[in-house]
Write an enzyme that holds these catalytic residues in place. Structure first.
Site, PDB file in Angstrom:
ATOM      1  N   ASP A   4       2.535  -7.481  -2.500  1.00 48.26           N
ATOM      2  CA  ASP A   4       2.428  -7.568  -3.916  1.00 48.26           C
ATOM      3  C   ASP A   4       3.469  -8.445  -4.619  1.00 48.26           C
ATOM      4  O   ASP A   4       4.494  -8.466  -4.111  1.00 48.26           O
ATOM      5  CB  ASP A   4       2.320  -6.301  -4.569  1.00 48.26           C
ATOM      6  CG  ASP A   4       1.099  -5.423  -4.304  1.00 48.26           C
ATOM      7  OD1 ASP A   4       0.138  -5.851  -4.041  1.00 48.26           O
ATOM      8  OD2 ASP A   4       1.345  -4.104  -4.333  1.00 48.26           O
ATOM      9  N   ASP A  59       8.595  -3.736  -4.998  1.00 50.84           N
ATOM     10  CA  ASP A  59       8.256  -2.710  -3.779  1.00 50.84           C
ATOM     11  C   ASP A  59       7.745  -4.210  -2.815  1.00 50.84           C
ATOM     12  O   ASP A  59       8.229  -3.994  -1.681  1.00 50.84           O
ATOM     13  CB  ASP A  59       7.270  -2.035  -4.108  1.00 50.84           C
ATOM     14  CG  ASP A  59       7.817  -0.684  -4.264  1.00 50.84           C
ATOM     15  OD1 ASP A  59       9.022  -0.625  -4.331  1.00 50.84           O
ATOM     16  OD2 ASP A  59       7.066   0.211  -4.613  1.00 50.84           O
ATOM     17  N   ASP A 116       5.786  -7.844  -6.825  1.00 49.38           N
ATOM     18  CA  ASP A 116       6.487  -6.869  -7.624  1.00 49.38           C
ATOM     19  C   ASP A 116       7.787  -6.417  -6.557  1.00 49.38           C
ATOM     20  O   ASP A 116       7.736  -6.883  -5.508  1.00 49.38           O
ATOM     21  CB  ASP A 116       5.635  -5.648  -7.994  1.00 49.38           C
ATOM     22  CG  ASP A 116       5.197  -4.718  -6.768  1.00 49.38           C
ATOM     23  OD1 ASP A 116       5.536  -5.078  -5.715  1.00 49.38           O
ATOM     24  OD2 ASP A 116       4.449  -3.776  -7.148  1.00 49.38           O
ATOM     25  N   GLU A 121       0.289  -4.941   2.849  1.00 50.98           N
ATOM     26  CA  GLU A 121       1.034  -3.768   2.120  1.00 50.98           C
ATOM     27  C   GLU A 121      -0.134  -2.800   1.649  1.00 50.98           C
ATOM     28  O   GLU A 121      -0.745  -3.149   0.943  1.00 50.98           O
ATOM     29  CB  GLU A 121       1.968  -4.008   1.302  1.00 50.98           C
ATOM     30  CG  GLU A 121       2.122  -3.175   0.287  1.00 50.98           C
ATOM     31  CD  GLU A 121       3.007  -3.840  -0.781  1.00 50.98           C
ATOM     32  OE1 GLU A 121       3.036  -4.971  -0.992  1.00 50.98           O
ATOM     33  OE2 GLU A 121       3.670  -3.201  -1.815  1.00 50.98           O
TER      34      GLU A 121
END
Ligand code: 0RA
Length: 640
Positions: free
Chosen positions: A505, A509, A507, A432
């Site tokens: 990641d 997102d 997180d 990403e």
């Protein structure tokens, strides 16, 4: 744990006893051969095996209620209201039928005289395997006003079957209790309510009129599944968050010489397909002969009706994909000797089943369309729409191809390819964002690791048709890099990397992008998942450092252990994004095949996966909220 040891009464070892002991010993020595594994799945397998025996009794019409209870002491108890396992002497073995069923491998099918055993678990191994793998087991039979009991330790009877009392209320049935042996299941009694409940739900749909209850005393949870409508209810359930094209699902059931065939289907206004097939209540995730019989009958019947009633002209023809767009279907067959094929035994192989299903669906669906012209019109218009869209997609694809967008001769500029040309040794990291992509490019071993950075969010493919999907740059780039193409052009042999690794990641997102990517693979490249090519990278969450020592922690537990090891003064750094690591760190923790862990994506249960993606990514909003709320605890470490 304190246990009392009950020794079997001084046994007289004749030939059959020795055979039994050898059989049980073989099961205990190589449990994986019989139940697949000795982790949680294996544990669930035991439950399934015992419940399946009761389900067989229900399929024979002798039982309509089964209760499965997981006790606080981890004892599993399954009770049914069937005829009760016969306790009379088995003519050949000179012991009670119950004892034979509980101690002789594969003995179950030999009883019951007439009427075939139809369910029989994933491996159909029978109760004796559960018995062999249990620290202790007890069977109680209520039959002809009497209560019988026999107990076992690690598969060996502690005594003969005894009449231990009367049954005054006229009830009948079988109760089996077992405590899985921790010598075998070394990870403990980690039963998962939700996983078992999912399977109970499925089984209840497939066995019309059966009441299945799962009670978990440890968590104080209980669920009962009962579906008068059987697989018609199943189809309605799968379509519950979608808009149906016709109100009442089509349903047909017929007994043929080859097998019992049951099919339910209903169209909805989405662009996806949800066909699930079962053989003897087993989810055949790779399809097989029942699926191919169903598909060809559907295509043929709809084309025939459409042509005869003027919906199609000239050489117009609806393809298989056209008639399956927006289709939700359950195909369930029951047969005496199912042959399960393929690596995961998820494919039905009996050749005679294809013709049987085809004939039943041709006839049943043909009549249904004749009798319901309004419904037929709506379905066929939907199929014709699908055909037009497919034509548009083909043109879009051709256009893209001509511009050099989908074929591997023109690999996307963003792809940092590896030098390895053998797909079996090559890996593709989907990363990403450009910055993490840059780090990954520096950190990788370029000989066999390719990096594809994707920018921003890819399109939610759950809501979009193929033609729209192909307008999305990120999706096109990804398909080109993979090399397989999609839709009717899909060719798994062209896959350029046998490990496709999603690296995002830790997180919110990141987890969203990961879900979008997985949805895309599940809906359009499912074969790659089934073939085991799709993985998720596991970057660390923390780095714990004290002086020169450094430990990477991938979850809270490891963090605790690292703190304990390096002392309270250790410096703890939380990693939120891949970009926070430098190239060497990323290689060491996440990309080096020697040190990294990859999570392989698999589909255990097609129905569950289908529902999950539908819920996460589909059009209806309220169910998505519910999912996220009820699962919030499981994903919390992603959201910090
Ligand atoms: C064979 C014959 C009969 C019952 C069963 C098997 C039976 C097995 C299980 C396993 C769990 N629950 C069960 N319930 C019944 C009965 C034959 C007869 O009564 O004539």
């Amino acid at each position: 744990m304190a246990t009392t040891t009950v020794q079997p009464k001084a046994p007289s070892y004749d030939a059959s006893t020795i055979q039994v002991l050898e059989g049980l010993e073989a099961v205990r020595r190589r449990p994986g051969m019989y139940i697949g594994s000795t982790d949680q799945r294996g544990l669930h397998h035991l439950v399934r095996e015992i419940v399946d025996n009761s389900v067989d009794e229900a399929l024979g019409g002798h039982c309509d209620a089964i209760v499965c209870r997981i006790g606080r002491d981890n004892v599993v108890t399954v009770t049914d209201n069937g005829r009760g396992i016969p306790v009379d002497k088995h003519p050949k073995m000179n012991t009670s039928a119950l004892e034979v069923i509980m101690t002789v491998l594969h003995a179950g099918g030999k009883f019951g005289g007439g009427g075939y055993k139809v369910s029989g678990g994933l491996h159909g191994v029978g109760a004796s395997v559960v018995n062999a793998l249990s620290e202790w087991c007890r069977v109680e039979v209520r039959r002809s006003g009497k209560l019988f009991r026999q107990e076992y330790r690690r598969g060996v009877p502690t005594g003969p079957v005894k009449n231990v009392g009367k049954v005054e209320d006229g009830s009948h049935g079988t109760t089996t209790s077992f405590l899985a042996d921790e010598q075998i299941f070394t990870a403990g009694h980690d039963y998962n309510f939700d996983a078992l409940a999912q399977w109970f739900r499925e089984t209840a749909y497939l066995t019309k009129g059966l009441r299945l209850t799962l009670i978990d005393e440890r968590a104080d949870r209980e669920m009962t599944f009962f579906f008068e409508g059987g697989i018609v209810s199943f189809v309605r359930h799968l379509n519950r968050n979608r808009t149906a094209v016709h109100e009442r699902p089509f349903y047909v059931q017929r007994d043929t010489p080859a097998c019992l065939v049951e099919v339910a289907l209903q169209y909805n206004d989405s662009y996806g397909e949800s066909t699930h097939t079962f053989a003897n209540n087993i989810n055949t995730i790779d399809g097989g002969t029942h699926l191919s019989g169903f598909k060809s009958a559907l295509t043929r019947t709809i084309n025939e009706y459409a042509r005869r009633n003027g919906f199609l002209k000239g050489d117009e023809i609806l393809s298989g994909e056209d008639v399956r767009e927006g289709l939700t279907a359950i195909v369930s067959v029951k047969l005496a000797e199912p042959q399960f094929e393929g690596q995961t035994k998820g494919k039905l192989g009996n050749a005679e089943v294809a013709g049987a299903v085809q004939a039943v669906v041709n006839e049943g669906l043909g009549a249904y369309l004749q009798e319901n012209p309004q419904v037929a019109k709506r379905i066929i218009e939907k199929c014709i729409n699908a055909a037009r869209a497919r034509e548009a997609a083909r043109k879009a694809r051709e256009l893209v191809q001509r511009k050099g967008g989908l074929d591997s001769f023109s690999l996307p500029g963003k792809l940092a390819d590896c030098t390895e040309r053998d797909p079996a040794r090559a890996e593709l990291y989907i990363v990403e964002g450009d910055s993490a992509g840059g780090t990954a490019k520096q950190g990788r071993d370029r000989r066999f690791q390719a990096i594809l950075p994707l920018r921003g969010k890819i399109l939610n493919v759950e809501k979009a048709r193929l033609d729209k999907m192909l307008q999305n740059n990120e999706i096109r780039t990804l398909i080109t890099a993979l090399g397989t193409s999609v839709g009717d052009q899909f060719d798994p042999s062209k896959l350029r990397y046998h490990r496709v690794i999603i690296m995002t990641d830790a997180d919110v997102d990141g987890s969203h992008i990961r879900t979008l990517l997985l949805t895309f693979f599940f809906r359009h490249l499912e074969q790659l998942i089934l073939d085991g090519h799709v993985f998720i990278a596991q970057p660390p969450l923390y780095r714990v450092r004290a002086g020169k020592e450094e430990i990477w922690a991938y979850d809270e537990e490891q963090l605790k252990a690292a703190r304990a090891k390096l002392g309270e003064k250790a410096d703890v750094q939380r990693y939120k994004g891949l970009g926070e690591m430098n190239a060497d760190e990323l290689w060491d923790t996440t990309m080096d095949p020697v040190q990294r862990t990859l999570m392989q994506i698999n589909i255990d249960d097609g129905v569950a996966a289908d529902e999950t993606f539908d819920m996460l990514m589909g059009a209806a909003v309220p169910p998505r909220k519910k999912f996220i709320q009820t699962h919030a605890r499981e994903v919390q470490n992603l959201d910090v």
